[in-house]
Design a protein around this motif. Sequence first.
Motif, PDB file in Angstrom:
ATOM      1  N   ILE A  71       2.835  -5.122   0.171  1.00  0.00           N
ATOM      2  CA  ILE A  71       3.337  -4.368   1.902  1.00  0.00           C
ATOM      3  C   ILE A  71       4.796  -3.724   1.113  1.00  0.00           C
ATOM      4  N   VAL A  72       5.285  -2.799   2.118  1.00  0.00           N
ATOM      5  CA  VAL A  72       6.088  -1.762   2.087  1.00  0.00           C
ATOM      6  C   VAL A  72       7.063  -0.966   2.965  1.00  0.00           C
ATOM      7  N   GLY A  73       8.241  -0.908   3.452  1.00  0.00           N
ATOM      8  CA  GLY A  73       8.321  -1.221   4.307  1.00  0.00           C
ATOM      9  C   GLY A  73       9.516  -1.382   5.224  1.00  0.00           C
ATOM     10  N   ILE A  74       9.564  -2.911   5.258  1.00  0.00           N
ATOM     11  CA  ILE A  74       9.733  -3.907   5.117  1.00  0.00           C
ATOM     12  C   ILE A  74       9.655  -5.063   4.544  1.00  0.00           C
ATOM     13  N   THR A  75      11.359  -5.789   4.990  1.00  0.00           N
ATOM     14  CA  THR A  75      11.117  -7.097   3.753  1.00  0.00           C
ATOM     15  C   THR A  75      10.946  -8.154   4.068  1.00  0.00           C
ATOM     16  N   PRO A  76      10.815  -9.128   2.955  1.00  0.00           N
ATOM     17  CA  PRO A  76      10.505 -10.805   3.417  1.00  0.00           C
ATOM     18  C   PRO A  76      11.260 -11.327   4.363  1.00  0.00           C
ATOM     19  N   ASP A  77      12.822 -11.176   3.817  1.00  0.00           N
ATOM     20  CA  ASP A  77      13.354 -11.690   5.182  1.00  0.00           C
ATOM     21  C   ASP A  77      13.480 -10.792   6.553  1.00  0.00           C
ATOM     22  N   GLU A  78      12.873  -9.789   6.270  1.00  0.00           N
ATOM     23  CA  GLU A  78      12.778  -8.954   7.919  1.00  0.00           C
ATOM     24  C   GLU A  78      11.373 -10.268   8.461  1.00  0.00           C
ATOM     25  N   LEU A  79      10.490 -10.513   7.766  1.00  0.00           N
ATOM     26  CA  LEU A  79       9.079 -10.493   8.089  1.00  0.00           C
ATOM     27  C   LEU A  79       9.782 -12.324   8.819  1.00  0.00           C
ATOM     28  N   LEU A  80      10.640 -13.339   7.424  1.00  0.00           N
ATOM     29  CA  LEU A  80      11.226 -14.322   7.625  1.00  0.00           C
ATOM     30  C   LEU A  80      11.981 -14.135   9.491  1.00  0.00           C
ATOM     31  N   ASP A  82      11.095 -12.410  11.999  1.00  0.00           N
ATOM     32  CA  ASP A  82      10.166 -12.118  13.019  1.00  0.00           C
ATOM     33  C   ASP A  82       9.544 -13.806  13.448  1.00  0.00           C
ATOM     34  N   TYR A  83       9.303 -14.509  12.084  1.00  0.00           N
ATOM     35  CA  TYR A  83       8.761 -16.331  12.170  1.00  0.00           C
ATOM     36  C   TYR A  83       9.878 -16.601  13.176  1.00  0.00           C
ATOM     37  N   LEU A  84      11.350 -16.697  12.898  1.00  0.00           N
ATOM     38  CA  LEU A  84      12.587 -17.544  13.722  1.00  0.00           C
ATOM     39  C   LEU A  84      12.638 -16.723  15.364  1.00  0.00           C
ATOM     40  N   ALA A  85      12.225 -15.541  15.204  1.00  0.00           N
ATOM     41  CA  ALA A  85      12.806 -15.015  16.590  1.00  0.00           C
ATOM     42  C   ALA A  85      11.583 -15.327  16.964  1.00  0.00           C
TER      43      ALA A  85
END
Length: 231
Positions: A71-80, A82-85
């Motif tokens: 996965i590129v263009g989005i970081t693990p932290d950004e995905l996390l 998203d999960y939290l929100a």
Amino acid sequence: MIKAAIFDLDGTLLNRDESLRNYINNQYERLTNHLGHIPKEKYVERFIELDCRGYVWKDKVYRQLVDELNIVGITPDELLQDYLAEFKNHCVPFDHLNQMLEELKHSNLYLGMITNGYGQFQMDNIKALGIEDYFDVILVSEWEGVKKPNPELFYRALKKLGLSANECIFMGDHPDTDIKASQNVGMKAFWKKDHQWNDVEADFIINDLSEVPTIIRDLNKQPILQDKKRI
């Protein structure tokens, strides 16, 4: 005399398996620019595998997903983040949740909740289910600094309710952190049946939340002498 019913959240009141599947399908669709090179089924199923039914926190899950699935263009932290929100927008209750809580409150029972997890995240999910106002006490492990099966969490709930353990039932889905832990402090344990486990030694096995008020009413009808004979 049972005066309070105390509950776990995930897998007991919140249908976490269905909620998680709803969320991760939605995440894939919303972030298709970053995830579209991965077959949707593969992304969803791998996330669910790595999640281990909530026992692996999502920062680790997303780091592994990003590495494994390129996965590129989005970081693990950004995905996390998203999960939290977004997870709270996909919360699914088990059938008859509100009906059960209404019946218990109308029976003048105190209601409590003890859940492991991150404080604000769990409170967001409780609010999303629309059940926060039913509860007299809610304890979340992060905010309490201790987690189930540590008996301290159960004792804190009892203290806040002003009750003794034999005046309370505890209902959860996990054989150790919910059932054994609550029995160890002297509560009657209601197991919310889960296909993952068999032969759980609970006081009562619950298939549907609608069963709970009837069982508590029956317990409160039993003469004290009968309880002594059973011990």
